[in-house]
Design an enzyme around this catalytic site. Structure first.
Site, PDB file in Angstrom:
ATOM      1  N   GLU A 197       0.863  -1.074   0.112  1.00  0.00           N
ATOM      2  CA  GLU A 197      -0.082   0.055   0.459  1.00  0.00           C
ATOM      3  C   GLU A 197       0.699   1.274   0.217  1.00  0.00           C
ATOM      4  OE1 GLU A 197      -3.268  -0.434  -0.127  1.00  0.00           O
ATOM      5  OE2 GLU A 197      -3.416  -2.579  -0.042  1.00  0.00           O
ATOM      6  N   ASP A 200      -4.393  -5.220  -8.865  1.00  0.00           N
ATOM      7  CA  ASP A 200      -3.866  -3.993  -9.468  1.00  0.00           C
ATOM      8  C   ASP A 200      -3.560  -4.190 -11.506  1.00  0.00           C
ATOM      9  OD1 ASP A 200      -3.968  -2.746  -7.669  1.00  0.00           O
ATOM     10  OD2 ASP A 200      -2.312  -3.751  -6.617  1.00  0.00           O
TER      11      ASP A 200
HETATM   12 ZN    ZN Z   1      -2.387  -2.445  -4.480  1.00  0.00          ZN
END
Ligand code: ZN
Ligand code: ADP
Ligand code: MG
Length: 614
Positions: free
Chosen positions: A436, A512
Site C-alpha cells: 500500500e 492491480d
Molecule cells: Zn494494490
C-alpha cells in the site's frame, strides 16, 4: 378469526352436499334392486306397475304377488331375506338395450312415465369435490411451510416486527468504531425527531440509506441505534423474508410493510441483507426469479410513491453492494450509501470498551493491547471474544476476567477466523503495508495522480487485504494520455514496492495488474493512444447481458493483433519500471511510512503528507 369463518363455510357446503346426496340417491322408501331378466319376467307376468323410466334405470312398484314370484325365481332360502323382500314395495333396475320394452309395456297396459336424470348435481359434485380436496391439500402445505402462526390468510401479511421505542433501547453508545457512519446518520436522526421542523427549514432528506460493509461490522446494530436515538419505531425485515415460494407473496409483504410504516410515521423501515431481494435482475435464469423480481419491482414502486415528508426513512444493509440491481441505487431510492467499515485500532478499542462494560475485569486488563492483538476483526468478532473470555474465566471459577482469558479467547477466535481466511498473519501484514505504501508514494510523486485520502491495512471487502483511497481532485470525464499513464504507474506501485523490499512478489497484486492491463488495453484499442498503431479504434465493445465467455469478432489482421499486444505490454512494463525507479529513490521513506502504517493500521492523507515532507 377470518380463518375460522372460512372453514365453517367449507363445512356448511359439505353438509349441503351430503343432504343432496341423501335426497337424490337414497330414496325415502326401501327398494329392491332386481336384475333385468327378473324385470322382464315380472313384466311378462304383469306384476309391476307405475314405472318411472330414466336414461339408465327404471324404478317401479311391485304388484300383489311380485315378491313371491321373485323369491321363486331366485330360489331364496334365507328366512331373513324372504321376510325383508316381502315387505318391500318398490324395485329398481338398471336399463339395458331393449327396443321391445315400450311395446311390451303397452301390451300389458302398464303405466309408465319418463323421469329426468339429475345430471347437474353430478357435474357439480365432479367439480366441487376435487376443488375441496385441492384446497385442503394447499392449506395443509401452507401451514406446514409458513412460519408458525401463519395460516392460509396471513401469507400476505408482513413479517415485519415492529420494535417500538421502548424495545430498541440501542443507542449510538452501543455502536463503536464507526464514527464516520454515525456522523452521517446524525442528520437522519435530527430529521426523524422533528420532521416538520426539518422541512420548514428546507432540509433535504434522503429517502433511502444503504449501509454497506463486511459482515459483522454492526450494520444491523447501527440501523437499530438510529431508531433508538431518534426514539421512533423500527420496522425491520430481512431481505430473504420477502422471497417466498409463492409468486406475489413477497410483493404483498412489501405493500403491507409500507402501509404499516405510514401509520407509524415517523419511523424507520429497515431491510436487512437486501442483496437476497435486490440481486440484479436477469443475472440467473432460475426458477423463483419471477417472484423476486416482482417483489423488487414492488419495493421500487413503493419507494417511488413514498413521500419523505411523512417522516419515514428507509434503510437497508448489505455486504455485497456489487450484486445489487442498479435500479435500487438510482436517485430517489437507495442513493445515499454509508460505508460501515472494519474498525481500526482505535475503533476496536472502543468496541472492546462497549462490550466489556457489562463484564467484570481485573484492573490489569489493557484494552489498548487487546485491540492491537485483533487486527482485521470486526465488531461481531470482538463481541464474541469478550463473551468467550467471560466463559473461560467462569470455567476457572474466577470472579474477574483476566488478561490471560482474553488472550486465550483471541487465540481461539483467530484460529477459527484463519480457517475462513479472514485474518492475516504478521508476515502478510508487512507485505500488505509495503504494497500500500508503494501505491501511496508513487501517487504522491506523479503530477497527474489523484491525491491520497487514506491508506489502510485493515482488510476490506472480500478480496482486498489493504487499500489506498484516492481522492479525485475533480470529477473527470476526459483523461489525457499522460494522466492514464500515471494512473497505471500508481496501480503498479504496490507490486513494485513488494519486489524492491522483499525481492519477490506476492499474489496480492492480482487486482492491480488486472486493472492496469485493462487500462492499457483500452488506451491502445479504444482511445487510439498508441504511437505505432495510430488513432484507430479496434474496440468492438461487448454485447450487453452476455454471461458466457465471449471473444470479440476481430476485424483486424493477426499482424495488427500482435502489434496491439506488443503495445499493451510496452505500456505496462514501462509504467512498472517507472514505478520501481520512483520507489528505489525513496526506500527510506517507504520504510518510514510502512512502519507507521503497521503500527497504526491507517494513515490519513494529511499525515502521509507530513511524513513524506518531514
Ligand atoms: Zn494494490
Ligand atoms: P452486521 O449486520 O454488519 O453483519 P451486526 O450488526 O449484526 O453486524 O453485528 C453483530 C453483533 O456484533 C452486534 O450485535 C454487536 O454485538 C456486535 N458488533 C458489531 N459491530 C459492532 C460495533 N461497531 N460496536 C459494537 N458492537 C458491534
Ligand atoms: Mg446484519
Amino acid at each position: 378469526m377470518v380463518k375460522r369463518i372460512r372453514f365453517s363455510l367449507i363445512y356448511f357446503l359439505i353438509a349441503l352436499g351430503v343432504i343432496f346426496l341423501i335426497q337424490q340417491y337414497i330414496p325415502t322408501r326401501e327398494f329392491e334392486t332386481i336384475s333385468y331378466s327378473e324385470f322382464k319376467v315380472l313384466l311378462k307376468e304383469g306384476l309391476i306397475n307405475d314405472l318411472g323410466i330414466k336414461k339408465d334405470s327404471i324404478e317401479g312398484e311391485f304388484l300383489e304377488g311380485a315378491q313371491e314370484h321373485l323369491l321363486s325365481l331366485r330360489d331364496e332360502r334365507d328366512e331373513r331375506k324372504i321376510k325383508r323382500l316381502k315387505a318391500i314395495k318398490v324395485f329398481f333396475v338398471y336399463r339395458m338395450e331393449d327396443t321391445d320394452l315400450l311395446r311390451e309395456l303397452g301390451e300389458k297396459g302398464i303405466r309408465y312415465s319418463a323421469k329426468p336424470e339429475v345430471t347437474w348435481f353430478k357435474t357439480l359434485l365432479l367439480w366441487i369435490i376435487p376443488i375441496f380436496i385441492f384446497i385442503a391439500i394447499w392449506g395443509y402445505l401452507l401451514r406446514k411451510m409458513g412460519a408458525p402462526g401463519e395460516g392460509l390468510m396471513a401469507i400476505g401479511k408482513s413479517k415485519a416486527k415492529v420494535y417500538v421505542e421502548g424495545e430498541t433501547k440501542i443507542t449510538f453508545e452501543d455502536v463503536a468504531g464507526v464514527d464516520e457512519a454515525k456522523e452521517e446518520l446524525k442528520e437522519v436522526i435530527a430529521f426523524l425527531k422533528t420532521p416538520q421542523k426539518f422541512q420548514s427549514l428546507g432540509g433535504k432528506i434522503p429517502k433511502g440509506i444503504l449501509l454497506v460493509g463486511p459482515p459483522g461490522t454492526g450494520k444491523t446494530l447501527l440501523a437499530r441505534a438510529v431508531a433508538g436515538e431518534a426514539k421512533v419505531p423500527f420496522l425491520s425485515l430481512s431481505g430473504s423474508a420477502f422471497v417466498e415460494m409463492f409468486v406475489g407473496v413477497g410483493a404483498a409483504r412489501v405493500r403491507d410493510l409500507f402501509s404499516q410504516a405510514e401509520k407509524l410515521a415517523p419511523c424507520i423501515i429497515f431491510i436487512d441483507e437486501i442483496d437476497a431481494l435486490g440481486k440484479a435482475r436477469g443475472i440467473s435464469p432460475v426458477a423463483g426469479v419471477d417472484e423476486r423480481e416482482q417483489t423488487l419491482t414492488q419495493l421500487l414502486s413503493e419507494m417511488d410513491g413514498f413521500d419523505t415528508k411523512k417522516g419515514v426513512i428507509i434503510m437497508a444493509a448489505t455486504n455485497r453492494p456489487e450484486i445489487l440491481d442498479p435500479a435500487l441505487l438510482r436517485p430517489g431510492r437507495f442513493d445515499r450509501h454509508i460505508l460501515v467499515d472494519r474498525p481500526d485500532l482505535k475503533g476496536r478499542e472502543d468496541i472492546l470498551r462497549v462490550h466489556t462494560a457489562r463484564v467484570k475485569l481485573t484492573p490489569g486488563v489493557d484494552l489498548k493491547v487487546l485491540a492491537s492483538m485483533t487486527p482485521g476483526m470486526v465488531g461481531a468478532d470482538i463481541a464474541n471474544i469478550v463473551n468467550e473470555a467471560a466463559l473461560l474465566a467462569a470455567r476457572k471459577n474466577k470472579e474477574f476476567i483476566e488478561m490471560a482469558d482474553f488472550e486465550e479467547a483471541i487465540e481461539r477466535t483467530i484460529a477459527g477466523l484463519e480457517k475462513k481466511s479472514r485474518v492475516i498473519n504478521k508476515r502478510e501484514r508487512e507485505i500488505v503495508a509495503y504494497h500500500e505504501c508503494g501505491h501511496a508514494i508513487v501517487a504522491s510523486i506523479l503530477p497527474h495522480a489523484d491525491r491520497i485520502r487514506r491508506i489502510s491495512i485493515i482488510p476490506r471487502g472480500i478480496a482486498a487485504l489493504g487499500y489506498t483511497i484516492h481522492l479525485p481532485t475533480e470529477e473527470r470525464y476526459l483523461l489525457t494520455k499522460s494522466e492514464l499513464l500515471d494512473r497505471i504507474t500508481v496501480m503498479l506501485g504496490g507490486r513494485a514496492a513488494e519486489e524492491l523490499i522483499f525481492g519477490e512478489v506476492s499474489t496480492g497484486a492480482k487486482n492491480d495488474l488486472e486493472r492496469a492491463t485493462e487500462m492499457a488495453i483500452s488506451m491502445v484499442k479504444a482511445y487510439g493512444m498508441s504511437e505505432k498503431l495510430g488513432p484507430l479504434s479496434f474496440d468492438r465493445g461487448r454485447p450487453l447481458f452476455l454471461e458466457v465467455p465471449w471473444s470479440p469478432p476481430k476485424d483486424y489482421s493477426e499482424e495488427t493483433a500482435r502489434k496491439i499486444d506488443e503495445d499493451v505490454k510496452t505500456i505496462v512494463v514501462e509504467a512498472y519500471e517507472r514505478a520501481k525507479s520512483i520507489l528505489t529513490e525513496r526506500l527510506e521513506k517507504i520504510k518510514k511510512v510502512a512502519s507507521q502504517l503497521l503500527e497504526k493500521e491507517v494513515i490519513e492523507g494529511d499525515e502521509l503528507k507530513k511524513l513524506l515532507e518531514g
